[in-house]
Design a protein around this motif. Structure first.
Motif, mmCIF file in Angstrom:
data_model
loop_
_atom_site.group_PDB
_atom_site.id
_atom_site.type_symbol
_atom_site.label_atom_id
_atom_site.label_comp_id
_atom_site.label_asym_id
_atom_site.label_seq_id
_atom_site.Cartn_x
_atom_site.Cartn_y
_atom_site.Cartn_z
ATOM 1 N N ALA A 77 -6.772 7.810 3.189
ATOM 2 C CA ALA A 77 -7.381 7.389 1.923
ATOM 3 C C ALA A 77 -8.207 6.118 2.098
ATOM 4 O O ALA A 77 -9.290 5.975 1.531
ATOM 5 N N LEU A 78 -7.698 5.185 2.903
ATOM 6 C CA LEU A 78 -8.413 3.929 3.130
ATOM 7 C C LEU A 78 -9.702 4.140 3.921
ATOM 8 O O LEU A 78 -10.663 3.372 3.770
ATOM 9 N N THR A 79 -9.727 5.148 4.764
ATOM 10 C CA THR A 79 -10.924 5.419 5.569
ATOM 11 C C THR A 79 -11.957 6.267 4.830
ATOM 12 O O THR A 79 -12.978 6.640 5.405
ATOM 13 N N GLY A 80 -11.686 6.583 3.552
ATOM 14 C CA GLY A 80 -12.682 7.261 2.739
ATOM 15 C C GLY A 80 -12.435 8.728 2.495
ATOM 16 O O GLY A 80 -13.165 9.358 1.729
ATOM 17 N N LEU A 125 0.815 -1.216 0.000
ATOM 18 C CA LEU A 125 0.000 0.000 0.000
ATOM 19 C C LEU A 125 0.851 1.269 0.000
ATOM 20 O O LEU A 125 0.450 2.294 -0.545
ATOM 21 N N LEU A 173 -4.573 -1.167 -3.348
ATOM 22 C CA LEU A 173 -5.405 -2.025 -2.495
ATOM 23 C C LEU A 173 -5.896 -3.271 -3.223
ATOM 24 O O LEU A 173 -5.763 -4.382 -2.696
ATOM 25 N N SER A 220 -5.774 8.974 -3.047
ATOM 26 C CA SER A 220 -6.967 8.123 -3.007
ATOM 27 C C SER A 220 -7.028 7.203 -4.223
ATOM 28 O O SER A 220 -7.324 6.012 -4.104
ATOM 29 N N MET A 255 -11.071 -4.019 -7.951
ATOM 30 C CA MET A 255 -11.938 -4.427 -6.844
ATOM 31 C C MET A 255 -13.147 -5.213 -7.333
ATOM 32 O O MET A 255 -13.638 -6.100 -6.641
ATOM 33 N N HIS A 288 -10.940 11.898 0.776
ATOM 34 C CA HIS A 288 -10.431 12.122 -0.579
ATOM 35 C C HIS A 288 -9.167 12.976 -0.539
ATOM 36 O O HIS A 288 -9.188 14.125 -0.085
ATOM 37 N N ASN A 327 -6.591 3.311 -3.370
ATOM 38 C CA ASN A 327 -7.857 2.566 -3.414
ATOM 39 C C ASN A 327 -8.110 1.870 -4.743
ATOM 40 O O ASN A 327 -8.757 0.817 -4.776
ATOM 41 N N THR A 328 -7.610 2.420 -5.831
ATOM 42 C CA THR A 328 -7.899 1.868 -7.153
ATOM 43 C C THR A 328 -6.815 0.944 -7.661
ATOM 44 O O THR A 328 -7.101 -0.017 -8.391
#
Length: 343
Positions: A54-57, A39, A72, A64, A202, A59, A68-69
């Motif tokens: 970023a992982l907790t949402g 990560l 992760l 992010s 994902m 932006h 996340n894209t």
């Protein structure tokens, strides 16, 4: 048996248990560190605080999207696929009492790969269709190998030889599909066949994650009987193990996991082959090596992917790195088995 002998046996068992717990804990800790590295590291190295946000949402521009894209999904694919490959490889090697009896060598992975390549190149399908086809083809390959190797009496050596033959045939089918495919489809198929975490999304991961979460506990629970199955059919039955039911459940669960992992990441070379022997060497005898083997599989995939990304001038797929690690061990194992007269 006197009290001194009993105490000696119990002391040995406690020592083996401590070793198993220590090794399993260290493998789990290493897997967590590698997940964090997946990560944090990339073309840009982000601070831990930014990755957590970023992982907790929250932006964050650039962070992010990268975390996340790209990172992760890549990490989760390596985590669950590596665990599936490790569990399945250890299960087959232990149940069939032969280190060569793993899904890579006896053709199960090739069956799933052939079905997936057919879906990708001929049907231009993806996602659930590829996953379902891989699982069905993997189960069909197992059934075919078992039927052809059964004969009057079951023989592990015969099963391995037939599996190698089936693998060669399926590899020829894959080569034919690549020859007749459209030029624009070949690069994607070749990247997939190499075994890679590149491009993992994902949306592709839920089937793999659900399969591992549902089936891994079955393999872990039944894996406690693997050491008893190694004693032979009669001995295992006399100790109260339903050998037929146990084997069927272990085979079905392992094949489904490895087929789903193959459909998601491609056939990452030698992970299922290496995980079991490494886990046995580290954890020792006396306790089930199923969980350590799964963790070894996770560490092999994640570490090899990081090596492929950052250790060389060019980036290599994870399957190339694991292949470089596994090929020398396979040659060594074949030479050792030949000297012992096991081939």
């Amino acid at each position: 048996m006197n009290n001194q002998s009993i105490e000696f046996i119990m002391a040995g068992r406690r020592q083996r248990r401590r070793r198993w717990i220590l090794v399993t804990s260290l493998l789990a800790a290493l897997a967590c560190l590698l997940c964090c590295a997946m990560l944090l590291l990339g073309s840009t190295i982000y601070p831990v605080s930014d990755v957590i946000r970023a992982l907790t949402g929250e932006h964050l521009k650039g962070v992010s999207f990268a975390v996340n894209t790209i990172r992760l999904p890549r990490m989760l694919a390596g985590l669950f696929a590596g665990f599936a490959f490790g569990l399945a490889g250890y299960t087959f090697q232990t149940m069939l009492r032969n280190p060569l009896a793993n899904p890579n060598v006896i053709g199960i992975t090739s069956g799933s790969s052939a079905a997936a390549v057919f879906c990708i190149i001929i049907l231009h399908a993806s996602g659930a269709i590829v996953s379902i086809a891989s699982v069905i083809a993997g189960l069909a390959t197992v059934l075919l190998i078992y039927i052809l190797s059964k004969g009057k009496t079951f023989s592990v050596g015969r099963l391995i030889l037939i599996g190698i033959g089936i693998q060669a045939m399926l590899d020829a089918v894959i080569s034919y599909l690549l020859l007749v495919s459209a030029q624009q489809d070949i690069p994607a198929a070749l990247r997939w066949l190499t075994g890679s975490l590149n491009g993992s999304g994902m949306q592709e991961l839920p089937p793999l994650i659900i399969t591992v979460i549902v089936l891994a506990p079955i393999v872990i629970v039944l894996g406690q009987h693997l050491s008893i199955l190694e004693l032979g059919e009669q001995s295992a039955s006399s100790l109260g193990v339903d050998t037929n039911k146990t084997r069927v459940l272990l085979i079905l669960s392992s094949v489904c996991m490895i087929a789903m992992a193959t459909a998601t990441t491609g056939p990452i070379a030698f992970v299922s082959f290496l995980s079991g022997p490494i886990a046995k060497r580290l954890a020792g005898a006396g306790f089930s090596g199923v969980i350590p083997a799964g963790l070894v599989g996770v560490n092999l995939v994640l570490a090899s992917d990081l090596i492929g990304q950052f250790a060389f001038e060019y980036r290599f797929p994870v399957g190339i790195i694991t292949g470089l690690l596994g090929a020398p061990y396979l040659i060594f194992l074949l030479i050792r088995m030949n000297r012992r007269g096991e081939l």
